[in-house]
Design an enzyme around this catalytic site. Sequence first.
Site, short mmCIF file in Angstrom:
data_model
loop_
_atom_site.label_atom_id
_atom_site.label_comp_id
_atom_site.label_asym_id
_atom_site.label_seq_id
_atom_site.Cartn_x
_atom_site.Cartn_y
_atom_site.Cartn_z
N HIS A 115 -9.85 1.73 21.63
CA HIS A 115 -8.93 1.52 20.37
C HIS A 115 -9.08 2.85 19.27
O HIS A 115 -7.88 3.29 18.82
CB HIS A 115 -9.27 0.27 19.94
CG HIS A 115 -8.05 -0.23 19.10
ND1 HIS A 115 -7.13 -1.17 20.07
CD2 HIS A 115 -7.70 -0.43 17.90
CE1 HIS A 115 -6.15 -1.53 19.04
NE2 HIS A 115 -6.63 -1.26 17.89
N HIS A 164 -0.94 -5.70 19.09
CA HIS A 164 -1.99 -6.53 18.86
C HIS A 164 -1.86 -7.70 20.00
O HIS A 164 -2.11 -9.09 19.56
CB HIS A 164 -1.56 -7.40 17.48
CG HIS A 164 -2.68 -7.04 16.34
ND1 HIS A 164 -3.09 -7.90 15.55
CD2 HIS A 164 -3.59 -5.93 16.47
CE1 HIS A 164 -4.09 -7.18 14.74
NE2 HIS A 164 -4.32 -6.26 15.22
#
EC number: 6.3.5.3
Lengths: 232, 735
Positions: free
Chosen positions: B53, B99
């Site tokens: 990430h 998300h």
Amino acid sequence: MKAAVLSFPGSNCDTDMTWAIGEVAGQDVQLVSAQATSLAGFDCVVVPGGFSYGDYLRSGAIAKFAPIMSALKDFAAAGGFVLGVCNGFQILTEAGLLPGTLQWNTSLQFICQPTPLIVANARTAFSTAYSEGQQITLPIAHGEGNYYADDATLADLEKNGQVVFRYAENPNGSRNDIAGLTNARGNVLGMMPHPERAVETLLGGTDGLGVFDSLINAMKGAPADVATRTFA
Amino acid sequence: MLQQELSPDQIATEKPYLGLGLNEDEYDRLTELLGRRPNFTEVGLASGMWSEHCAYKYSKPVLKTFWTKNDRVLMGPGEGAGVIDIGEGKAVVFKAESHNHPSAVEPYQGAATGVGGIIRDIFSIGAKPIALLDSLAFGDPKDSHVRQLIDQIVAGIGDYGNAIGIPTVGGETRFADSYARNPLVNAMCVGVMDTDAIQRGKAAGVGNALVYVGAKTGRDGINGASFASAEFSDEEAANRSAVQVGDPFMEKLLMDACLEVTREHQDALVGMQDMGAAGLVSSSVEMAGKANSGMTLDLDLIPQREPEMTPFEIMLSESQERMMLCVKAGHEDEIVALFKRYDLDAVVCGRVDEGHQYRLLHRGELVCDVPVAVLTDEAPVYHQKGVQPARLQQPAPDFEPGALSLLSTLRQLLADPNVADKKAIYRRYDAQVQTNTVLGPGADAAVVRVRGTHRALAMTTDSNGRYLYLDPEIGGAISVAEAARNLVATGAEPLGITDCLNYGDPTKPESFYSLAESAKGITAACKAMNTPVISGNVSLYNETNGEAIYPTPMIGMVGLIEDLSTITTPAFKQVRELIYVIGETGPDFNGSLLQQVTTGAVAGALAPFDLTQDAATQRRLLAAIRQHLVTAAHDVSDGGLLVALSDMAIAGGLGAKVDLPLPASWLFSETQGRFIVTVAPENQVAFESAMGDDAHLTGVVQPAVLTVATNDQTLTVPVHELATINEEALPCLLK
């Protein structure tokens, strides 16, 4: 016309309202912080939409304690024109300036859509630019717009002609299809639909301009406004 | 709660880092870079900063191949968001972020905080957010778990955007079984700013202050970046502690305050960055890294929501609505006072140092002392090798739809959730706040006016995992080309893209192959459409029990409309206007919606298409629209020509009489590069000479009824009947 648009922390239609009144309707308009304590010098006060203080407890429940509210109550008591839209309407009911309350939509969902309305009373300071029975389309955008008042209050509202706008197709469960109403004196209007979102052809319509035009006329002392009405 | 921290030696033997997302090689790398064994805090920081990430360790070699610069790009990837010049002294700022993992576990908060995070990326650049879009992908809505996900994700997106007062103007919602347990939630935010006020996330100038602003730090979302960089399994279904909780009211205050800083306190501000993935550590160390600075933070000064938080927890918390500012020494009070006016916490929590060390103090002790680069530039990068999946080596035979009824197939497709009217979803979003929305949800692209100019921005999100599943390279190119067609149909010139790359586990060669191949297609299409990649993110490990989602790059594209009078919609406008099909139609059924709906699967080889020709057609059509020669335009996508015609008829409340000299089934083919447009009869000659061979006159707009003739079948159906099917399908499925 010199209008004040109140700005609470969490208000999000405050600058839309100043754009509509200032840039589009060409009036003198000013943002006034909810921390302010005076509304002197204004001809009308607008309580705009949004989520005041986050609306986490209940819409408008915290805003009614903001410092500006006592000035607003004084302003209304003196006969000044007050327009509450969406969260503004919720705040005005919480503050006791308008009867009834706004509950969750029957779908329990937020609804944003253009909504047909019928002008139920074209004799108020907020609606003289329309004709009685006229159908207009204004956007709604709310989760808690389901107007509720008890039977006795509703009967009074109807008898006094306080209902100004009704939904042509009730989107939220409001009693008597009420989309907008005034206080008994006729100088305070609360409405869930957003007139400030319908003032430019580019954005899909100008049916909301009538609310502002009516107010401007009322300032000029046009007849059939609050001054000519004889409420106790 | 507070457990005795393991010593560096204990860490070496007990290997707690394995549970934090670092493997043994990575631990060894960290030890080697430091020249000593790291302590627990340092291991934690590395686990966050070296996660996919934050570090893009598997995707970096692929991301480097993207085309990121043309003469209009003012700032490309690497900051909170990218920036493109739109003229009249203004710039557009945009980015999208996924998300997916948080939304799968806690759909409401996962989706809400996805929106909150992307908004912070935009205002961290100094731009006022003017629009949100959401690209969602779900499994079959007949599945009750999927319905629950849809309801909660839509509620989360709506409650955040509605409250903060940024209109949600567009996006897309797709349905395929591949997303049943791993929904995609990709949020995009678009902002506008003056070109001369661009902020960067940097901490420069020895002695300058690091100012923490916004919400307090709590124990929510700790090590979320590592969590998002791992797969799901049934055994670990409830990983809720890794999901954050959003507060749009707090974010509105934070946004207004930060924008006031960039507007009125430029002299005091050095840099600003959102605390997103890996929270405090990523924002601060990246700011130091970008300025080649050193930094010391005193963790005792960080506003904390809970007592007894460890340095690890403080640094890796992903509590929402927080920003880090670097403020010039001497200006601290002015900035802190500004935030206090908004009732927000603002504290000087550290200083920029000489040298290049990243130091953290906690209760008087130095709990971290590592070179900044160890956490940023020295993160590992893995060069994976892709292997073509078996299904692509020997594709199934071409899908032949065979004999079908035009009317019943059209009904079936209009009722499919991929084509069905999405009002049941988008009416839960405020699409109009800020009063600039010219075209909201439901059009090919959304159009938002830019106040203070004569211009508008068009924006869209596009993804189509079905195509990439069959051919990641061609499918990647299609996603970009289709986004461009959506913008052109509104009258906009495509400017650039942001992307969310949603794929499976990159350590599996088949997954990595999809990622790398689709990047080739995306890059080729970006160059053809003159739309550089200016920002984006990567979401890998979208797998459940070892099964990956369709490879799904989400393309968010923004375009420019220079004259508000040229904004075009898909709705038929006038009876007797001429209907043209732009582009050629072939028997392209592999990967089509028709195939998914009628066979329940997608298979076969994806037909290649000519990007250069598509781009040339788009340019010609845009020129015609800008000359006011076109009255309605719609791109042909899912479901093909007949679905596109129906869309235009339903939107305009008018019918059409068309003659398509093709086999009936070809009306559901998904050949790329096509539009349907209408032209006023008096502009026929001008339009045809502008479009050349691309334009095929096929019929006229008529009242109320859709009449279609083909080589072997005819169709006559009232438009209101089609409208009813299209409008009622989704509400019915979601009940």
